[in-house]
Design an enzyme around this catalytic site. Structure first.
Site, PDB file in Angstrom:
ATOM      1  N   ASP A 187      -1.884  -0.378  11.019  1.00  0.00           N
ATOM      2  CA  ASP A 187      -2.055  -1.292   9.570  1.00  0.00           C
ATOM      3  C   ASP A 187      -2.333  -2.082   9.052  1.00  0.00           C
ATOM      4  O   ASP A 187      -2.803  -2.580   7.529  1.00  0.00           O
ATOM      5  CB  ASP A 187      -1.231  -0.074   8.218  1.00  0.00           C
ATOM      6  CG  ASP A 187      -0.042  -0.525   8.720  1.00  0.00           C
ATOM      7  OD1 ASP A 187       0.477  -1.863   9.464  1.00  0.00           O
ATOM      8  OD2 ASP A 187       1.259  -0.324   7.693  1.00  0.00           O
ATOM      9  N   LYS A 224       0.685  -1.178  -0.204  1.00  0.00           N
ATOM     10  CA  LYS A 224      -0.324   0.328   0.153  1.00  0.00           C
ATOM     11  C   LYS A 224       0.276   1.123   0.344  1.00  0.00           C
ATOM     12  O   LYS A 224       1.967   1.152   0.255  1.00  0.00           O
ATOM     13  CB  LYS A 224      -0.934   0.010   1.147  1.00  0.00           C
ATOM     14  CG  LYS A 224      -0.267   0.016   2.660  1.00  0.00           C
ATOM     15  CD  LYS A 224       0.217   1.544   2.746  1.00  0.00           C
ATOM     16  CE  LYS A 224       1.057   1.271   4.779  1.00  0.00           C
ATOM     17  NZ  LYS A 224       1.895   2.419   4.627  1.00  0.00           N
TER      18      LYS A 224
END
Length: 277
Positions: free
Chosen positions: A141, A9
């Site tokens: 995350d 990401k």
């Protein structure tokens, strides 16, 4: 299914808005999945295999330091094993394609991929929300990699709201120099503050407006110590990036381009890739 491909990401904007009583920080960021991948495979241990642990791991291609039992893939297995004791003993093989200590979420993605793989392979029946709950226990995350779609994140990164954001047609060049930036160190130099405009509102604007408004709060303090990273960001703009930024707490930087670019030509001896989104 006994193999899965964890993806990376980038952060489109990252604002550290306040320090929490527990020592963590509340964030505002937009996670955007990008097709830089690892490969994670699991297979059962033989009954007579002499192992003192229920899950071991072999990591190849990119070296990952540390005790293998602290690897997030193994920790994901052990977390589920607490609630699903019938899980068999497993070998895990992790082929690393996502650069480490880059702010691209490679370790977090591997952890969530392990949760997804075990849930499917052993029919644990966990819902997406339950998987997000497990992922949040492993790292701030990790949860985004259960969703694997663009999302606005709050809290420590675990409170996710999917957003309608499509960068299809853009090219993303990624550059990761051999400069590790420990996350703890990066947070230590941050002064939390609310941004003048939330990143989730900025990213729905044209990409051409992002340069002036979309900020990663880690850049100022990290660039002050690692000036080479600031130079890479500036070089991406010189090469024609419409928007460039550091991802997470670094040290990967990315630029959004209208056309493909042979990024490896400009940054030899670094991890580079140009992705069509």
């Amino acid at each position: 299914m006994n193999i899965i491909y964890p993806i990376a990401k980038v952060n489109l904007g990252l604002n550290v808005v306040e320090r929490r009583p527990d020592g963590y920080h509340n964030l505002q960021t937009v996670f955007y999945p990008v097709p830089v991948k690892d490969a994670l495979e699991v297979f059962p241990m033989a009954e007579d295999f002499p192992s003192k642990v229920d899950c071991d791991i072999k990591v190849t291609n990119i070296k990952v330091d540390g005790d293998e039992q602290r690897n997030l893939v193994v920790r994901a297995y052990n977390l589920l094993k607490q609630d699903f004791p019938a899980l068999p003993r497993l070998h895990a093989h992790l082929y690393k394609g996502i650069p480490t200590q880059a702010g691209m979420g490679g370790g977090s993605s591997d952890a969530s991929a392990m949760l997804l793989l075990l849930n499917e392979q052993f029919q644990l029946g966990l819902t997406e929300q339950q998987l997000i709950g497990y992922a949040a226990q492993l790292g701030a995350d990790c949860a985004i990699f259960i969703l694997n779609r663009p999302a606005y994140a709050e809290g420590i990164g675990e409170r996710l709201t999917p957003i309608d954001l499509d960068l299809k047609g853009w090219y993303m060049a990624v550059v990761r120099p051999d400069i590790p930036v420990p996350t703890k160190e990066a947070f230590a130099r941050i002064t939390p503050q609310m941004p003048p405009k939330c990143c989730k509102d900025i990213v729905i604007q044209p990409v051409e407006t992002w340069k002036e408004e979309l900020v990663n709060d880690f850049e100022a303090s990290v660039f002050a110590v690692h000036y080479e990273l600031a130079d890479i960001k500036e070089r991406l703009y010189q090469l024609g990036a419409v928007y460039a930024a550091m991802s997470g707490s670094g040290s990967a930087l990315f630029g959004l381009f209208r056309e493909p670019i042979t990024i490896e030509t400009y940054f030899p001896d670094m991890f580079t890739t140009c992705l069509k989104l």
